[in-house]
Write an enzyme that holds these catalytic residues in place. Sequence first.
Site, PDB file in Angstrom:
ATOM      1  N   HIS A  32       0.785  -1.136  -0.087  1.00 41.32           N
ATOM      2  CA  HIS A  32       0.098   0.025   0.011  1.00 41.32           C
ATOM      3  C   HIS A  32       1.016   1.302   0.071  1.00 41.32           C
ATOM      4  CE1 HIS A  32      -3.555   2.427   0.450  1.00 41.32           C
ATOM      5  NE2 HIS A  32      -3.612   2.327   2.001  1.00 41.32           N
ATOM      6  N   HIS A  77      -2.270  -2.140  -9.715  1.00 40.21           N
ATOM      7  CA  HIS A  77      -3.135  -1.495  -8.940  1.00 40.21           C
ATOM      8  C   HIS A  77      -4.382  -2.464  -9.159  1.00 40.21           C
ATOM      9  CE1 HIS A  77      -5.601   1.432  -7.101  1.00 40.21           C
ATOM     10  NE2 HIS A  77      -4.761   2.017  -6.653  1.00 40.21           N
ATOM     11  N   ASP A 125       2.895   5.871  -6.483  1.00 39.86           N
ATOM     12  CA  ASP A 125       4.033   5.525  -5.608  1.00 39.86           C
ATOM     13  C   ASP A 125       5.238   5.711  -6.554  1.00 39.86           C
ATOM     14  OD1 ASP A 125       2.835   5.525  -3.209  1.00 39.86           O
ATOM     15  OD2 ASP A 125       2.072   3.774  -3.840  1.00 39.86           O
TER      16      ASP A 125
HETATM   17  C1  LIG Z   1      -0.876  -3.124  -5.954  1.00 40.03           C
HETATM   18  C2  LIG Z   1      -0.931  -4.423  -5.653  1.00 40.03           C
HETATM   19  C3  LIG Z   1      -1.101  -4.961  -4.360  1.00 40.03           C
HETATM   20  C4  LIG Z   1      -2.437  -4.867  -6.572  1.00 40.03           C
HETATM   21  O1  LIG Z   1      -2.535  -6.210  -6.351  1.00 40.03           O
HETATM   22  P1  LIG Z   1      -3.753  -7.309  -7.115  1.00 40.03           P
HETATM   23  O2  LIG Z   1      -5.100  -6.434  -7.399  1.00 40.03           O
HETATM   24  O3  LIG Z   1      -4.027  -8.082  -5.788  1.00 40.03           O
HETATM   25  O4  LIG Z   1      -3.078  -7.741  -8.198  1.00 40.03           O
HETATM   26  P2  LIG Z   1      -2.510  -9.389  -8.242  1.00 40.03           P
HETATM   27  O5  LIG Z   1      -1.457  -9.712  -7.319  1.00 40.03           O
HETATM   28  O6  LIG Z   1      -3.727 -10.357  -8.329  1.00 40.03           O
HETATM   29  O7  LIG Z   1      -1.946  -9.109  -9.778  1.00 40.03           O
HETATM   30  C5  LIG Z   1      -2.392  -9.473 -11.139  1.00 40.03           C
HETATM   31  C6  LIG Z   1      -1.224 -10.158 -11.786  1.00 40.03           C
HETATM   32  O8  LIG Z   1      -0.484  -9.210 -12.215  1.00 40.03           O
HETATM   33  C7  LIG Z   1       0.961  -9.537 -11.418  1.00 40.03           C
HETATM   34  N1  LIG Z   1       1.439  -8.097 -10.928  1.00 40.03           N
HETATM   35  C8  LIG Z   1       0.846  -7.383 -10.051  1.00 40.03           C
HETATM   36  N2  LIG Z   1       1.294  -6.197  -9.524  1.00 40.03           N
HETATM   37  C9  LIG Z   1       2.615  -6.685 -10.160  1.00 40.03           C
HETATM   38  C10 LIG Z   1       3.973  -5.964 -10.147  1.00 40.03           C
HETATM   39  N3  LIG Z   1       4.088  -4.600  -9.370  1.00 40.03           N
HETATM   40  N4  LIG Z   1       5.232  -6.357 -10.763  1.00 40.03           N
HETATM   41  C11 LIG Z   1       5.038  -7.664 -11.248  1.00 40.03           C
HETATM   42  N5  LIG Z   1       3.831  -8.334 -11.382  1.00 40.03           N
HETATM   43  C12 LIG Z   1       2.664  -7.818 -10.713  1.00 40.03           C
HETATM   44  C13 LIG Z   1       0.491 -10.522 -10.292  1.00 40.03           C
HETATM   45  O9  LIG Z   1       1.711 -11.398  -9.980  1.00 40.03           O
HETATM   46  C14 LIG Z   1      -0.450 -11.348 -11.056  1.00 40.03           C
HETATM   47  O10 LIG Z   1       0.194 -12.144 -11.978  1.00 40.03           O
HETATM   48  P3  LIG Z   1      -0.413 -13.559 -12.372  1.00 40.03           P
HETATM   49  O11 LIG Z   1      -1.763 -13.267 -12.906  1.00 40.03           O
HETATM   50  O12 LIG Z   1       0.395 -13.926 -13.381  1.00 40.03           O
HETATM   51  O13 LIG Z   1      -0.759 -14.355 -11.025  1.00 40.03           O
HETATM   52  C15 LIG Z   1       0.141  -5.287  -6.886  1.00 40.03           C
HETATM   53  O14 LIG Z   1      -0.182  -4.788  -8.011  1.00 40.03           O
HETATM   54  C16 LIG Z   1       1.367  -4.814  -6.344  1.00 40.03           C
HETATM   55  O15 LIG Z   1       1.908  -5.718  -5.274  1.00 40.03           O
HETATM   56  N6  LIG Z   1       2.140  -3.890  -6.881  1.00 40.03           N
HETATM   57  C17 LIG Z   1       3.370  -3.533  -6.188  1.00 40.03           C
HETATM   58  C18 LIG Z   1       3.229  -2.661  -4.774  1.00 40.03           C
HETATM   59  C19 LIG Z   1       2.697  -1.255  -5.289  1.00 40.03           C
HETATM   60  O16 LIG Z   1       3.072  -0.607  -5.980  1.00 40.03           O
HETATM   61  N7  LIG Z   1       1.774  -0.906  -4.269  1.00 40.03           N
HETATM   62  C20 LIG Z   1       0.906   0.211  -4.283  1.00 40.03           C
HETATM   63  C21 LIG Z   1      -0.252   0.327  -4.907  1.00 40.03           C
HETATM   64  S1  LIG Z   1      -0.564   2.116  -5.133  1.00 40.03           S
END
Ligand SMILES: CC(C)(COP(=O)(O)OP(=O)(O)OC[C@H]1O[C@@H](n2cnc3c(N)ncnc32)[C@H](O)[C@@H]1OP(=O)(O)O)[C@@H](O)C(=O)NCCC(=O)NCCS
Length: 436
Positions: free
Chosen positions: A267, A306, A362
């Site tokens: 987050h 996201h 971010d």
């Molecule tokens: C923001 C976040 C938590 C959203 O998570 P979510 O909605 O649960 O999305 P998922 O984790 O299900 O992601 C879907 C797919 O994209 C991939 N993915 C998501 N974010 C990714 C990232 N930053 N880098 C690489 N792969 C990513 C996941 O591994 C998943 O792949 P798969 O379908 O092969 O398993 C996630 O994108 C993340 O961890 N981002 C990095 C942290 C970040 O920048 N957070 C700030 C948010 S404002």
Amino acid sequence: MKEGLLISDQRTQASYEIPIQDGTIRAMDLRQIKTAPDDFGLMSYDPAFMNTASCRSAITFIEGDKGILRYRGYPIETLAEKCSFLEVAYLILFGDLPTEPQLKEWVGQITHHTMLHETTKKFLEGFRYDAHPMGMLVSTVAALSTVYPEARHVQDPEIRRLQIMRLIGKMPTIAAYTYRHSLGYPYVYPDNELGYTGNFMNMLWKMAEPRYTANPALACALDILFILHADHEQNCSANVMRSVGSSRADPFLATAAAAAALSGPLHGGANEEVLKMLDEIGAKDKVPAYIEKVKAGQFKLMGFGHRIYKNYDPRARILKWAADRVFEVTGRNPKLDIALELERIALEDEYFIKRKLYPNVDFYSGIIYQAMGFKPEMFTVLFAIPRTAGWLAQWQEMVEDPEQKIARPRQVYIGHAVRDFVPLEKRSAAPAPVKA
Ligand SMILES: CC(C)(COP(=O)(O)OP(=O)(O)OC[C@H]1O[C@@H](n2cnc3c(N)ncnc32)[C@H](O)[C@@H]1OP(=O)(O)O)[C@@H](O)C(=O)NCCC(=O)NCCS
């Protein structure tokens, strides 16, 4: 056209008509679907709230596929260009942009509440020299609950409004004190002559000079960053704010809980992680190898992806513009080149295109904060200051919503059925779980 959902239960052959309102069905309407009169009834199962609306809200609108973000109907781009942060905080909290006299009164009220009680200052002094600023912020905000015991009367609108002003007023003071504490510098008291961000910068960076003058371009950029971070509908920390607030805990405790949720690397903590990642990559030519490791699932690309945006985060676009304004004053942060290269390669790569992964808020904020002189540990604190307005707006809306009750999800129990008790001397160790 009739708005309803016809459900046919193959277990009983019974059919049900469930009303649809605003594109949703009420989960409680599923409860009538039973296999027998003593059956509990059907529930929906939705870990991580992937498809569950937990409230009706009039504060923030996001259309993730189109990259749209609006506060109370106003596009984020317009607000960032034309308003101050406190004007936007007023809008988010009270529903409309303030008139000139309303804004003057509001700014005066917030300014009046920037001071911390001396005992709270002493409380902060008790932290270790290397305490993480987010841990200090979370604990100090919770400690304010002990200073203002009347805050627990959350049903009283006047008392609510006073705590809102206190929290928005004191957040920059607490944030600045956590920063000064980590450097071992004396605390600087708020200066009522200064604006919200100018005063914050004064409390952060004033040294021996009689009067600290913030660079107006940097104060303006910080104000824009605050506007971009002010609210983001039902994200993890807003959900915590509502959930803790639903038990009628006071707003200081609920805000501390929301800030704790924000601190996580998935987050608000992601901005700090982005800087660590850029440091680890080290140079532009190392980006392709790093992307390969991300694609191999070794780690995530921080600041990318996201839950809601499946398009370019509109805040990231404004941040890129703000970064250029800041760099005109501070000089270009060399990490920007690595970030731009990461973005360029990721946006062309099938892995990221297929998953609709774009830079989020971010991704660029940390680069700007670092150029302004902040340490990475302060980045999430800088997120928490403006988000306090959003948390409080979400909390207030929840308290005033007659449909809301204490938040309490259901579960699907997957543990043992009733077991016979075994006395201590007759128990044998359970076999170790088999590793996959
Ligand atoms: C923001 C976040 C938590 C959203 O998570 P979510 O909605 O649960 O999305 P998922 O984790 O299900 O992601 C879907 C797919 O994209 C991939 N993915 C998501 N974010 C990714 C990232 N930053 N880098 C690489 N792969 C990513 C996941 O591994 C998943 O792949 P798969 O379908 O092969 O398993 C996630 O994108 C993340 O961890 N981002 C990095 C942290 C970040 O920048 N957070 C700030 C948010 S404002």
